[in-house]
Design a protein around this motif. Structure first.
Motif, PDB file in Angstrom:
ATOM      1  N   HIS A 316      73.911  27.083  66.070  1.00 46.96           N
ATOM      2  CA  HIS A 316      73.510  26.881  67.572  1.00 46.96           C
ATOM      3  C   HIS A 316      72.423  25.692  68.508  1.00 46.96           C
ATOM      4  O   HIS A 316      72.418  25.346  67.634  1.00 46.96           O
ATOM      5  N   ASP A 317      73.605  25.357  69.335  1.00 46.66           N
ATOM      6  CA  ASP A 317      72.976  24.475  69.653  1.00 46.66           C
ATOM      7  C   ASP A 317      72.604  24.662  71.227  1.00 46.66           C
ATOM      8  O   ASP A 317      73.125  24.881  71.983  1.00 46.66           O
ATOM      9  N   PRO A 318      71.132  25.643  71.183  1.00 50.07           N
ATOM     10  CA  PRO A 318      70.471  25.836  73.123  1.00 50.07           C
ATOM     11  C   PRO A 318      71.280  25.030  73.904  1.00 50.07           C
ATOM     12  O   PRO A 318      71.778  25.726  75.097  1.00 50.07           O
ATOM     13  N   ALA A 319      71.004  23.667  73.850  1.00 52.66           N
ATOM     14  CA  ALA A 319      72.088  23.028  74.841  1.00 52.66           C
ATOM     15  C   ALA A 319      73.064  23.420  75.672  1.00 52.66           C
ATOM     16  O   ALA A 319      73.421  23.375  76.747  1.00 52.66           O
ATOM     17  N   GLY A 320      74.204  23.767  75.111  1.00 53.54           N
ATOM     18  CA  GLY A 320      75.045  23.565  75.696  1.00 53.54           C
ATOM     19  C   GLY A 320      75.482  25.430  75.010  1.00 53.54           C
ATOM     20  O   GLY A 320      77.045  25.013  75.583  1.00 53.54           O
ATOM     21  N   ASP A 321      74.797  25.784  74.693  1.00 50.63           N
ATOM     22  CA  ASP A 321      75.541  27.533  74.359  1.00 50.63           C
ATOM     23  C   ASP A 321      76.447  27.468  72.817  1.00 50.63           C
ATOM     24  O   ASP A 321      77.105  28.376  73.391  1.00 50.63           O
ATOM     25  N   ARG A 322      76.539  26.771  72.187  1.00 49.39           N
ATOM     26  CA  ARG A 322      77.524  26.629  71.313  1.00 49.39           C
ATOM     27  C   ARG A 322      77.443  26.509  69.952  1.00 49.39           C
ATOM     28  O   ARG A 322      76.230  26.297  69.775  1.00 49.39           O
ATOM     29  N   SER A 323      78.011  26.948  69.022  1.00 48.12           N
ATOM     30  CA  SER A 323      77.947  26.883  67.810  1.00 48.12           C
ATOM     31  C   SER A 323      78.621  25.896  67.303  1.00 48.12           C
ATOM     32  O   SER A 323      79.563  25.692  67.689  1.00 48.12           O
ATOM     33  N   MET A 324      77.823  25.173  66.336  1.00 51.83           N
ATOM     34  CA  MET A 324      79.146  24.087  66.009  1.00 51.83           C
ATOM     35  C   MET A 324      79.106  24.063  64.095  1.00 51.83           C
ATOM     36  O   MET A 324      78.632  25.381  63.589  1.00 51.83           O
ATOM     37  N   ARG A 325      79.901  23.526  64.069  1.00 45.44           N
ATOM     38  CA  ARG A 325      80.457  23.109  62.763  1.00 45.44           C
ATOM     39  C   ARG A 325      78.735  23.342  61.654  1.00 45.44           C
ATOM     40  O   ARG A 325      79.238  24.108  60.163  1.00 45.44           O
ATOM     41  N   TYR A 326      79.040  22.304  61.413  1.00 42.26           N
ATOM     42  CA  TYR A 326      77.576  22.252  60.934  1.00 42.26           C
ATOM     43  C   TYR A 326      76.164  21.964  62.052  1.00 42.26           C
ATOM     44  O   TYR A 326      76.330  21.448  63.044  1.00 42.26           O
ATOM     45  N   PRO A 327      74.736  21.983  61.326  1.00 45.88           N
ATOM     46  CA  PRO A 327      73.647  21.751  61.775  1.00 45.88           C
ATOM     47  C   PRO A 327      73.646  20.530  63.015  1.00 45.88           C
ATOM     48  O   PRO A 327      73.029  20.436  63.419  1.00 45.88           O
ATOM     49  N   TRP A 328      74.641  18.736  62.374  1.00 49.55           N
ATOM     50  CA  TRP A 328      74.026  17.824  63.017  1.00 49.55           C
ATOM     51  C   TRP A 328      75.521  18.076  63.865  1.00 49.55           C
ATOM     52  O   TRP A 328      75.468  16.790  64.930  1.00 49.55           O
ATOM     53  N   GLY A 329      76.341  19.148  64.250  1.00 52.68           N
ATOM     54  CA  GLY A 329      77.681  18.780  64.801  1.00 52.68           C
ATOM     55  C   GLY A 329      78.761  19.092  64.187  1.00 52.68           C
ATOM     56  O   GLY A 329      78.780  20.218  63.369  1.00 52.68           O
ATOM     57  N   SER A 407      75.129  23.537  47.680  1.00 50.72           N
ATOM     58  CA  SER A 407      74.037  23.297  47.387  1.00 50.72           C
ATOM     59  C   SER A 407      74.479  21.960  47.313  1.00 50.72           C
ATOM     60  O   SER A 407      75.428  21.129  47.042  1.00 50.72           O
ATOM     61  N   PHE A 408      73.625  20.570  46.025  1.00 51.08           N
ATOM     62  CA  PHE A 408      74.092  20.052  45.814  1.00 51.08           C
ATOM     63  C   PHE A 408      75.049  19.950  44.753  1.00 51.08           C
ATOM     64  O   PHE A 408      75.854  19.069  43.949  1.00 51.08           O
ATOM     65  N   ALA A 409      75.845  21.141  44.531  1.00 49.93           N
ATOM     66  CA  ALA A 409      77.230  21.007  43.160  1.00 49.93           C
ATOM     67  C   ALA A 409      78.217  21.503  44.100  1.00 49.93           C
ATOM     68  O   ALA A 409      78.959  21.564  43.625  1.00 49.93           O
ATOM     69  N   VAL A 410      78.092  21.512  45.547  1.00 54.92           N
ATOM     70  CA  VAL A 410      78.830  22.251  46.102  1.00 54.92           C
ATOM     71  C   VAL A 410      80.270  21.011  47.098  1.00 54.92           C
ATOM     72  O   VAL A 410      79.036  20.483  47.603  1.00 54.92           O
ATOM     73  N   ASP A 411      81.186  20.990  46.746  1.00 53.79           N
ATOM     74  CA  ASP A 411      81.449  19.818  47.754  1.00 53.79           C
ATOM     75  C   ASP A 411      81.928  20.696  48.883  1.00 53.79           C
ATOM     76  O   ASP A 411      82.217  21.705  49.169  1.00 53.79           O
ATOM     77  N   ALA A 412      82.193  19.203  50.159  1.00 48.07           N
ATOM     78  CA  ALA A 412      82.181  19.563  51.182  1.00 48.07           C
ATOM     79  C   ALA A 412      83.099  20.481  51.482  1.00 48.07           C
ATOM     80  O   ALA A 412      83.165  21.356  52.785  1.00 48.07           O
ATOM     81  N   VAL A 413      84.426  20.375  51.223  1.00 47.18           N
ATOM     82  CA  VAL A 413      85.450  21.488  51.564  1.00 47.18           C
ATOM     83  C   VAL A 413      85.441  22.928  51.235  1.00 47.18           C
ATOM     84  O   VAL A 413      85.919  23.766  52.158  1.00 47.18           O
ATOM     85  N   ALA A 414      84.181  23.208  50.489  1.00 46.09           N
ATOM     86  CA  ALA A 414      83.637  24.915  50.330  1.00 46.09           C
ATOM     87  C   ALA A 414      82.488  24.911  51.224  1.00 46.09           C
ATOM     88  O   ALA A 414      81.487  26.159  50.035  1.00 46.09           O
ATOM     89  N   CYS A 415      81.781  23.943  51.557  1.00 46.54           N
ATOM     90  CA  CYS A 415      80.755  24.477  52.504  1.00 46.54           C
ATOM     91  C   CYS A 415      80.840  24.064  54.239  1.00 46.54           C
ATOM     92  O   CYS A 415      81.245  22.488  54.084  1.00 46.54           O
ATOM     93  N   ARG A 416      80.275  24.829  54.742  1.00 46.45           N
ATOM     94  CA  ARG A 416      80.434  24.482  56.334  1.00 46.45           C
ATOM     95  C   ARG A 416      79.633  25.805  56.933  1.00 46.45           C
ATOM     96  O   ARG A 416      78.786  26.464  55.693  1.00 46.45           O
ATOM     97  N   GLY A 417      78.625  25.274  58.102  1.00 43.07           N
ATOM     98  CA  GLY A 417      78.040  26.349  58.903  1.00 43.07           C
ATOM     99  C   GLY A 417      78.549  27.921  58.552  1.00 43.07           C
ATOM    100  O   GLY A 417      77.042  28.746  59.150  1.00 43.07           O
ATOM    101  N   THR A 418      79.757  28.554  58.710  1.00 44.31           N
ATOM    102  CA  THR A 418      79.932  29.195  58.600  1.00 44.31           C
ATOM    103  C   THR A 418      80.025  30.747  56.985  1.00 44.31           C
ATOM    104  O   THR A 418      80.338  31.544  56.644  1.00 44.31           O
ATOM    105  N   PHE A 419      80.142  29.250  56.349  1.00 47.92           N
ATOM    106  CA  PHE A 419      81.043  29.640  54.958  1.00 47.92           C
ATOM    107  C   PHE A 419      79.560  30.368  53.990  1.00 47.92           C
ATOM    108  O   PHE A 419      78.168  30.592  54.346  1.00 47.92           O
ATOM    109  N   ARG A 420      80.320  31.498  53.149  1.00 44.97           N
ATOM    110  CA  ARG A 420      79.489  32.372  53.215  1.00 44.97           C
ATOM    111  C   ARG A 420      79.066  32.757  51.543  1.00 44.97           C
ATOM    112  O   ARG A 420      80.891  33.219  50.737  1.00 44.97           O
ATOM    113  N   ASN A 421      78.578  32.706  50.447  1.00 44.70           N
ATOM    114  CA  ASN A 421      78.335  33.178  49.039  1.00 44.70           C
ATOM    115  C   ASN A 421      77.376  34.741  48.995  1.00 44.70           C
ATOM    116  O   ASN A 421      77.014  34.888  49.502  1.00 44.70           O
ATOM    117  N   TRP A 422      78.050  34.965  48.007  1.00 42.20           N
ATOM    118  CA  TRP A 422      77.246  36.477  47.751  1.00 42.20           C
ATOM    119  C   TRP A 422      77.396  36.558  46.168  1.00 42.20           C
ATOM    120  O   TRP A 422      77.483  35.698  45.288  1.00 42.20           O
TER     121      TRP A 422
END
Length: 443
Positions: A316-329, A407-422
């Motif tokens: 969540h970016d409170p400045a624009g009230d939007r959800s980004m793909r990642y914490p940095w944008g 984690s350090f073991a995860v590739d970027a293709v399988a990791c994003r701000g919405t990605f869910r593991n269980w």
């Protein structure tokens, strides 16, 4: 170039290029993980929790054949007789060494033959017109699947006894983090999940509004030094901090510390990919189960964040009230953002990657360690299984807890701000850590 993973107006050739790159990256990693040991180590089962490495190798090829060659391209099966052997739902991991598996050499040839044909198919497939081919989804799904199995194989390497087989440079040294211990995340609605990330998997969909009360969350994951304080205070011997099932589990299995830790006089040691070393105090703790994370949080007078809280802190970016793909944008992860992709074989010190922090100042939400949340794995409102129920739907319910962030073991293709593991709350062999939270009204 505009990021093809978020801009549907980009030429389909950008998706084709991305699919080739991610498939090749995944195969390079698979090759590394299966070529650094001799064949007996590939066929051995190091734990009933894990498959032999050679099973993962051929399973990767079989899934790729079934989805990309047979389903997308309509080709005849190369080896239909092995489908059942490499069906993850037909045979639990503990049984797989008893199956008539392909030999290491046969597995390599099979996976290579499939991949050669897949690249030809990718070159000639129109990446639109069907849900499977739109924006190259099926190819992205298979790249993610292979990278997920690469992470599983890395776990097998960690469990494996014997000399060191894998090496990687350590993360860059980071100055001791002296920022605030926690960050306030203001209450209110935010958009959780996604409906427009082309390669997002079914459990990440659809985007929906979620209301979250104000809360505080740790700026960084809980460190080894912080966790050692819990141990030193008798945390594993005090029933007050444990959920009943967790207390029964740790007592029944004589658990006194994170997995791979051992006591040597006055110091804690850990075994990491064949090397025994002093537990580094400033790294995020790793190889703890949900019950251990939950007990630590209670001991600290806090709690685990819910999945919605975690995602709001991360996206969540409170400045624009939007959800980004990642914490940095919205930009894809770069080395300065996060510790991903087996680039290092350990978490980076807590407080690392300031360029990857969220707009509110929370760090290391992506990479380093998977983070346990308080939430059960459940579908989002409007969930639809795609392209098969066995990816997510059969796991929904109270038996599995959600982990976030990679984690350090995860590739970027399988990791994003919405990605869910269980996973099950007793699991510790995974690269799991956590951070804690508290409600804004709590002391």
């Amino acid at each position: 170039m505009t990021n093809p993973s978020v801009d549907p107006s980009v030429d389909p050739e950008a998706f084709r290029e991305r699919a080739v790159t991610t498939l090749v990256t995944a195969r390079d990693r698979t090759t590394l993980l299966t070529s650094c040991v001799e064949d007996p180590d590939l066929t051995a089962q190091v734990s009933p929790l894990m498959s032999p490495l050679v099973w993962d190798l051929a399973h990767i090829g079989n899934q790729e054949e079934q989805w990309l060659l047979r389903t997308v391209a309509g080709q005849e099966a190369i080896r239909p007789e092995i489908d059942g052997i490499y069906d993850a739902f037909e045979h639990p991991r503990s049984e797989r060494p008893t199956l008539p598996l392909l030999t290491p050499a046969e597995s390599r040839r099979y996976a290579a033959e499939v991949r050669g044909r897949v690249l030809d198919v990718l070159e000639g497939t129109a990446l639109h017109g069907t849900r499977l081919t739109e924006a190259g989804f099926a190819f992205g799904m298979i790249a993610q699947h292979e990278q997920q199995h690469d992470e599983t194989m890395l776990i097998t390497h960690q469990l494996r006894k014997g000399p060191q087989a894998l090496t990687a440079p350590d993360p860059d040294p980071a100055p001791l983090f002296t920022g605030p211990a926690e960050v306030l995340v203001p209450g209110g609605p935010f958009t959780m999940g996604t409906s427009d990330e082309p390669w997002a998997l079914d459990n990440e969909r659809p985007a929906h509004r979620r209301e979250v009360d104000s809360f505080y969350i740790d700026t960084t994951p809980v460190t080894n030094a912080e966790y050692q304080a819990f141990i030193a205070d008798g945390g594993y011997d005090d029933e007050r901090w444990w959920a009943p099932a967790g207390w029964a589990h740790i007592r029944g299995h004589s658990i006194k510390a994170p997995l791979f830790w051992s006591r040597d006089g006055k110091q804690w040691l850990r075994r990491r990919f064949g090397v025994t070393e002093v537990v580094p105090p400033d790294e995020p703790v790793v190889h703890v189960c949900w019950y251990e994370a939950d007990a630590y949080a209670r001991w600290a007078g806090r709690r685990l964040p819910t999945e919605a809280e975690w995602e709001k802190a991360a996206r969540h970016d409170p400045a624009g009230d939007r959800s980004m793909r990642y914490p940095w944008g919205d930009a894809d992860p770069a080395p300065e953002h996060a510790n991903l992709g087996q680039r290092h074989l350990r978490p980076a010190p807590a407080g690392s990657y300031p360029e990857g922090e969220s707009p509110l100042g929370v760090r290391q939400l992506i990479g380093d360690v998977w983070e346990w949340t308080a939430s059960d794995f459940e579908p989002y409102p409007g969930f639809q299984a795609f392209p098969y129920k066995e990816y997510s739907e059969v796991f929904f319910g109270p038996d599995h807890k959600v982990l976030r962030g990679g984690s350090f073991a995860v590739d970027a293709v399988a990791c994003r701000g919405t990605f869910r593991n269980w996973d099950y709350p007793i699991r510790r062999q995974i690269f799991s850590g956590f951070r804690t939270a508290r409600s804004a009204g709590a002391a």
